[in-house]
Design an enzyme around this catalytic site. Structure first.
Site, PDB file in Angstrom:
ATOM      1  N   SER A  22       0.867  -1.183   0.000  1.00  0.00           N
ATOM      2  CA  SER A  22       0.000   0.000   0.000  1.00  0.00           C
ATOM      3  C   SER A  22       0.901   1.229   0.000  1.00  0.00           C
ATOM      4  O   SER A  22       2.041   1.163   0.487  1.00  0.00           O
ATOM      5  CB  SER A  22      -0.861   0.003   1.264  1.00  0.00           C
ATOM      6  OG  SER A  22      -1.467   1.263   1.448  1.00  0.00           O
ATOM      7  N   TYR A  38      -2.023  -0.968  10.443  1.00  0.00           N
ATOM      8  CA  TYR A  38      -2.190  -1.240   9.006  1.00  0.00           C
ATOM      9  C   TYR A  38      -0.952  -0.778   8.237  1.00  0.00           C
ATOM     10  O   TYR A  38      -0.365  -1.536   7.461  1.00  0.00           O
ATOM     11  CB  TYR A  38      -3.438  -0.528   8.469  1.00  0.00           C
ATOM     12  CG  TYR A  38      -3.619  -0.713   6.974  1.00  0.00           C
ATOM     13  CD1 TYR A  38      -4.104  -1.906   6.462  1.00  0.00           C
ATOM     14  CD2 TYR A  38      -3.285   0.308   6.077  1.00  0.00           C
ATOM     15  CE1 TYR A  38      -4.261  -2.087   5.090  1.00  0.00           C
ATOM     16  CE2 TYR A  38      -3.434   0.136   4.708  1.00  0.00           C
ATOM     17  CZ  TYR A  38      -3.928  -1.056   4.220  1.00  0.00           C
ATOM     18  OH  TYR A  38      -4.069  -1.242   2.862  1.00  0.00           O
TER      19      TYR A  38
END
Ligand SMILES: NC(=O)c1ccc[n+]([C@@H]2O[C@H](COP(=O)([O-])OP(=O)(O)OC[C@H]3O[C@@H](n4cnc5c(N)ncnc54)[C@H](OP(=O)(O)O)[C@@H]3O)[C@@H](O)[C@H]2O)c1
Length: 266
Positions: free
Chosen positions: A145, A158
């Site tokens: 990401s 995350y």
């Protein structure tokens, strides 16, 4: 990995029931790649399998599995062995997100997030890589990401799990050079899926990320960011800014999400 090398190969795509994983599975099926698709929701996986088989006449094996469970990767490897399935391509895409303050989080939830986003990625890679190296061909794509490129207050675990995926994959890229196995991390930015339904300018579609994954398979880079704007942002956050500046900017962004959604860990 060139386009003509894809046909008649077998790929495992985790998290292929929805979003980016489903789009990657579709792109692979369109090139004649046999599929093994994994996620928790068995009915949704079956739906994807039926659609891809009908549209592209490829075999699709579904394996409903919770990848946050400790024995899940080993179970997956055993299942493939039992069905005589040899993997040519592994796409570690399954992932989960959680916005909130660490001080208010349930530690067990954090462990589950790390286990699906990071532990399962390393473990499935270690399980399937040796056979690829022995055959002298294969490919592993790990979906990271743009959050991997900066600290992210209120999205800390995350972002850290994705930084793990990015670093792990870049290291493995070097370890596998000369083996015939292609290894690459692909980092989407904000993409319109169930995980990210907020209105964000410049948001990408899952199909665009899937196209970036297909291009990444053909390239030689250890890591690729999806989309030009995301590429510039990832570079700026990781190379041009001190960590404190990056944390302030991303903290403002994720902090607003906490304000907007009181059900999160305020
Ligand atoms: N959307 C974005 O803005 C964005 C940005 C950067 C990176 N990403 C990354 O892109 C990847 C795909 O996410 P997405 O945006 O396509 O979201 P999504 O539509 O929510 O897809 C996530 C997939 O992962 C599966 N999954 C989640 N937890 C799992 C578990 N414990 N075990 C097995 N499968 C699990 C889900 O299926 P089940 O619920 O059926 O298990 C689903 O198929 C993730 O790694 C995510 O971190 C997304």
């Amino acid at each position: 990995m060139k386009a003509k090398e894809l046909s008649n190969r077998t790929a495992l795509v985790t998290g292929a029931g929805t979003g980016i994983g489903a789009a990657i599975a579709e792109r692979l099926a369109a090139r004649g790649v046999r599929l093994v698709i994994v996620a928790r929701d068995a009915a949704r996986l079956e739906g994807v399998a039926e659609r891809l088989h009908a549209q592209h006449q490829v075999d699709v094996l579904t394996v409903p599995l919770d990848l946050s469970l400790r024995d899940a990767p080993a179970h997956l490897a055993a299942q493939l062995k039992a069905t005589g399935t040899e993997l040519d391509i592994l796409i570690n895409n399954a992932g989960a997100a959680q916005v909130g303050r660490i001080a208010k989080a349930d530690p067990a939830d954090l462990r589950a997030l790390i286990d699906v986003n990071a532990t399962a990625v390393a473990e499935t890679t270690a399980l399937f890589l040796p056979a690829m190296v022995a055959r002298g061909r294969g490919a592993i794509v790990n979906i990271a990401s743009t959050a991997a490129y900066a600290p992210a207050p209120y999205n800390a675990v995350y972002a850290a799990s994705k930084a793990f995926v990015l670093s792990f994959t870049q290291s493995l890229w070097l370890e596998t050079r000369g083996t015939g196995v292609r290894v690459v991390a692909v980092s989407p930015g904000a993409t319109e899926t169930a995980m990210n339904t907020r209105h964000i300018p410049g948001k990408r579609q899952p199909e665009q990320v899937a196209d970036t994954v297909m291009a990444a398979l053909r390239s030689r880079a250890p890591a690729v960011v999806d989309g030009r704007l995301n590429t510039v942002q990832a570079f700026a956050f990781s190379r041009l800014m001190p960590a404190r500046t990056a944390a302030r900017i991303t903290g403002r962004f994720f902090g607003r999400q906490l304000d907007q959604d009181p059900s999160r860990h305020n």
